[in-house]
Design a protein around this motif. Structure first.
Motif: not given
Length: 325
Positions: A236, A287, A291
Motif C-alpha cells: 500500500p 487484498d 486495503d
C-alpha cells in the motif's frame, strides 16, 4: 458357553476400539473426533480493535472448515496479559484458542515478572497478519529522509520527541532498535493507544511518530513517511523504503496470530494451523488486508516458534542495552 465367549470377545473389541476413536495415548483429544463442540476464540483486547477485525474476518471460514461454531470472547486488560494468562490455564483440548500479538507476548514477560504467563507457555498455531510500523515527520518538517533525521538526532541528542503507543510496545521497541542501530538518542513520548499518539503528532506535540501502517496510510497526506518496518516493500506504500533498504537491519511491526494452551496435541495444532492458513487463499482476503493497511503473513506452528525465539533474542539484547545505559 459359546454365547458367553462371544459377549466377552465383543466387549473386549469395544474397549479396545473406543480409546482410539476418542483420544490419543496421552489422553488428549484425537483429530478423528476434533472438534467435537464449539470453539471459543478469545481476543485479549476490546472489541473493534485490529485483532478483532481480523478474527471476525476469519470466523465464518473457520466455522466452515472446522464444522463447528466459533464463539468470540473478549478478555481485555494488561495489554493482553489477562487474556494470555487465561489461555495457558485452559484445557488443551483445542476448544479454546486465543489471538496473540508479537512483540507483546515477548516484551511483557521480559519487562515484568508479574504478567501471569511466560512467552514459552504460549503455543503458537500460526501467524497470519502484521501491521508494519513506520516512522514519519510532519509534512512541514525540514527533515526529508531517515538520514536527515539521524543526522539531526546526532547533532542534538535527546532533543527530538517521538510519539508512540505504550511503553515496551511495538512502537517503543522500534524506537529502541533504531536508536541502537543508528547510534542516536530521541525522547520517547508514550500515549495510551495508537489513536491518541497519532492525534498528538498531527497536533504538533511531537516531531516524529512511530505509527501503525493503517494510520500512516490514512494520514499520509499530512506527513512524510521516512521508512516502514516491513520485510519487503509494503504494497500500500510502494514509494516508502524499508528500514532494511536504508541500511538498518531491523523490521518493526505488530504480528498477529493464534495460540493454544500448553500440552495441546500436535494433531490438533496441525488441524487449526491448516484452517487458519487456508483462509489466506480465499478470494479477496489478502487484498482486503492490504486495503485496510495490514500485511498478510503465512507462518505455521514450527515457523512461528522459530520467529518468536528469534524476536525474543533480539528484544532481550535491546532491553539489556537500555538497562546498561
Amino acid at each position: 458357553m459359546k454365547r458367553k465367549f462371544l459377549i466377552l470377545f465383543s466387549t473386549a473389541c469395544v474397549l479396545f476400539i473406543l480409546p482410539a476413536c476418542g483420544a490419543n495415548a496421552d489422553g488428549s483429544e484425537s483429530t478423528e473426533n476434533y472438534p467435537s463442540e464449539s470453539i471459543t476464540y478469545s481476543i485479549p483486547f476490546d472489541p473493534g480493535g485490529q485483532s478483532d477485525v481480523e478474527a471476525r474476518r476469519q470466523q465464518p471460514y473457520l466455522e466452515e472448515s472446522l464444522d463447528q461454531d466459533v464463539v468470540m470472547q473478549y478478555k481485555p486488560g494488561g495489554g493482553g496479559s489477562v487474556g494470555w494468562s487465561e489461555l495457558i490455564n485452559k484445557d488443551p483440548d483445542g476448544h479454546f484458542i486465543s489471538g496473540i500479538n508479537i512483540p507483546h507476548i515477548i516484551l511483557q514477560p521480559l519487562a515484568n515478572d508479574d504478567t501471569g504467563y511466560q512467552t514459552e507457555d504460549i503455543v503458537p498455531v500460526a501467524i497470519f497478519q502484521a501491521t508494519p510500523i513506520g516512522i514519519a515527520v510532519s509534512k512541514d518538517s525540514d527533515i526529508e529522509s531517515l538520514e536527515d533525521l539521524v543526522k539531526k538526532a546526532k547533532e542534538s541528542p535527546g532533543s527530538i520527541t517521538a510519539a508512540g503507543s505504550g511503553t515496551y510496545s511495538g512502537h517503543h521497541i522500534a524506537l529502541l532498535q533504531l536508536q541502537d542501530l543508528a547510534g542516536i538518542e530521541m525522547q520517547y513520548v508514550p500515549f495510551d493507544g495508537a489513536a491518541p499518539s497519532i492525534q498528538a503528532f498531527l497536533g504538533g506535540n511531537a516531531e516524529v511518530i512511530f505509527g501503525n501502517s493503517s494510520d500512516l496510510i490514512k494520514y499520509q497526506d499530512d506527513m512524510k513517511i521516512l521508512a516502514i518496518g516491513s520485510e519487503e516493500t509494503f504494497k500500500p506504500l510502494p514509494d516508502v523504503p524499508t528500514f532494511k533498504e536504508l541500511g538498518y537491519d531491523m523490521t518493526a511491526g505488530i504480528d498477529r496470530g493464534v495460540a493454544v494452551p500448553p500440552e495441546t496435541s500436535q494433531e490438533i495444532i496441525e488441524t487449526l494451523e491448516k484452517a487458519f492458513l487456508d483462509i489466506l487463499d480465499e478470494d479477496g482476503v489478502e487484498d482486503d488486508m492490504y486495503d485496510e493497511g495490514f500485511e498478510p503473513k503465512r507462518m505455521g506452528h514450527e515457523e512461528s516458534l522459530e520467529y518468536i525465539e528469534q524476536k525474543q533474542s533480539e528484544y532481550s539484547k535491546i532491553l539489556e542495552n537500555v538497562e546498561e545505559n
